[in-house]
Enzyme design. Structure first.
Site, PDB file in Angstrom:
ATOM      1  CB  CYS A  21      -0.942  -0.019   1.209  1.00 47.71           C
ATOM      2  SG  CYS A  21      -1.966   1.457   1.324  1.00 47.71           S
ATOM      3  CB  CYS A  72      -0.545   2.584   4.046  1.00 48.86           C
ATOM      4  SG  CYS A  72      -1.965   1.833   3.291  1.00 48.86           S
ATOM      5  CG  ASP A  73       3.275   1.225   4.419  1.00 49.84           C
ATOM      6  OD1 ASP A  73       2.863   1.748   5.466  1.00 49.84           O
ATOM      7  OD2 ASP A  73       3.063   0.038   4.123  1.00 49.84           O
TER       8      ASP A  73
END
Ligand code: NDP
Length: 313
Positions: free
Chosen positions: A138, A141-142
């Site tokens: 992701c 997200c990261d």
């Protein structure tokens, strides 16, 4: 031997942001709610390190801690949170029959499916080894953790192109590794990739290994045609080869798209069976964020409350 049978007013399957948010709302509305946590208690966020984009946490929060907070918040209003995996479902009549761990049977007046989706992985040993320390599924997200660094994204669909494009704004260089010589993504998404100066598409290659010691340092790629190998230096490795919605036990009973995402009409979590609602990643193949899952969990709870008050409405 007779099975253990229990009646439940609202059964929620899944314990990610969608499941727990739904539980907070149904329990607060005085609906007796049972949550079965499923295979990954806390959902996909528990496999991430830090969550920085969920509103309300200015310093960020560990995925595990956030999910524990959501669980406690649901329990505070009376949600009964249990270990267990739904292994079978019969939605042909109400109350709906859901079997837990092939053993216990729940008769549910209403059902919220919040079973999420699982990222597909390449299946490399090194992918597991570096999970959470250089390997991610992701970028939203990261990606931030790789600001200014070189990264690779694997895949040729909309997700891979979107992730590559997102990362290109943060990172120094993005390699998009695709196993064919043509992207599967929509033209608009392809154009975003081709128009980004710092994205290099590596055609006809598959990753053979991710290299490094404590963290990722590179990847070995194989040309699928010539079998020649080459290496790239990267610090982040993003796998974007699709997700599988965890909906198999409802196959043939609920309307789904060809990949198994449960169909819900726009602006609603209603499924093709009255009294059954679907929230979060199991019905969303576009946004797939914790906050959107939580939002749809809230919608499912409100629709459940309405349904239980007036089933014919
Ligand atoms: P897709 O299934 O569309 O694409 C998966 C990609 O991964 C394909 O290019 C495939 O290659 C590649 N792949 C699959 N398995 C492997 C493997 N083992 N090794 C290497 N490569 C592999 O998944 P997406 O997640 O991209 O998209 C899912 C759905 O969500 C699509 O309908 C998409 O349009 C939609 N979506 C829409 C978005 C938007 O509108 N903003 C954003 C993201 C997704 P190959 O092409 O050779 O099969």
């Amino acid at each position: 031997m007779s099975k253990d049978i229990e009646k439940v007013e609202c059964l929620i399957i899944g314990s990610g942001p969608a499941g727990y948010t739904a539980a907070i709302y149904t329990s607060r509305a005085d609906i007796k709610t049972v949550v079965y946590q499923g295979m990954t208690p806390g959902g996909q966020l528990t496999m991430k390190t830090e969550v920085e984009n969920f509103p309300g946490y200015p310093e960020g929060v560990m995925g595990v801690d956030m999910m524990e907070d959501l669980k406690k918040q649901a329990q505070r209003f009376g949600t009964d949170v249990r270990w267990g995996v739904a292994t079978k479902a019969d939605l042909s009549a109400r109350p709906f029959k859901v079997t837990i761990d092939d053993d216990k049977e729940i008769l549910a007046e209403s059902l919220i499916i919040a079973t999420g989706a699982s990222a597909r992985w390449l299946g490399l040993e090194s992918e597991k080894k570096f999970s959470g320390s250089g390997v991610s599924a992701c970028a939203t997200c990261d990606g931030y953790f790789y600001k200014g660094l070189d990264v690779a994204v694997v895949g040729g669909g909309d997700t891979a192109c979107e992730e590559a494009s997102f990362l290109s704004k943060l990172c120094n260089k993005v390699y998009l590794i695709h196993r064919r010589d043509k992207l599967r993504a929509t033209i608009a998404m392809q154009n975003r990739v081709f128009n980004s100066k710092n994205i290099e598409v590596i055609w006809n290659h598959i990753p053979k290994e991710i290299t490094g010691d404590e963290t990722v340092k590179g990847a070995i790629l194989e040309n699928v045609k010539t079998k020649e190998e080459k290496t790239i230096d990267i610090q982040g490795f993003f796998v974007a080869i699709g997700h599988t919605p965890n909906s198999h036990i409802f196959k043939g009973q609920l309307d789904m798209d060809e990949t198994g995402y449960i169909n819900t009409p726009p602006g609603s979590t209603k499924t093709s069976v009255e009294g059954v609602f679907a929230a979060g990643d199991v019905q969303d193949n576009v946004y797939r964020q914790a906050i959107t899952a939580a939002g749809s969990g809230c919608m499912a709870a409100i629709e459940t409350e309405k349904f239980l008050t007036d089933p014919g409405d």
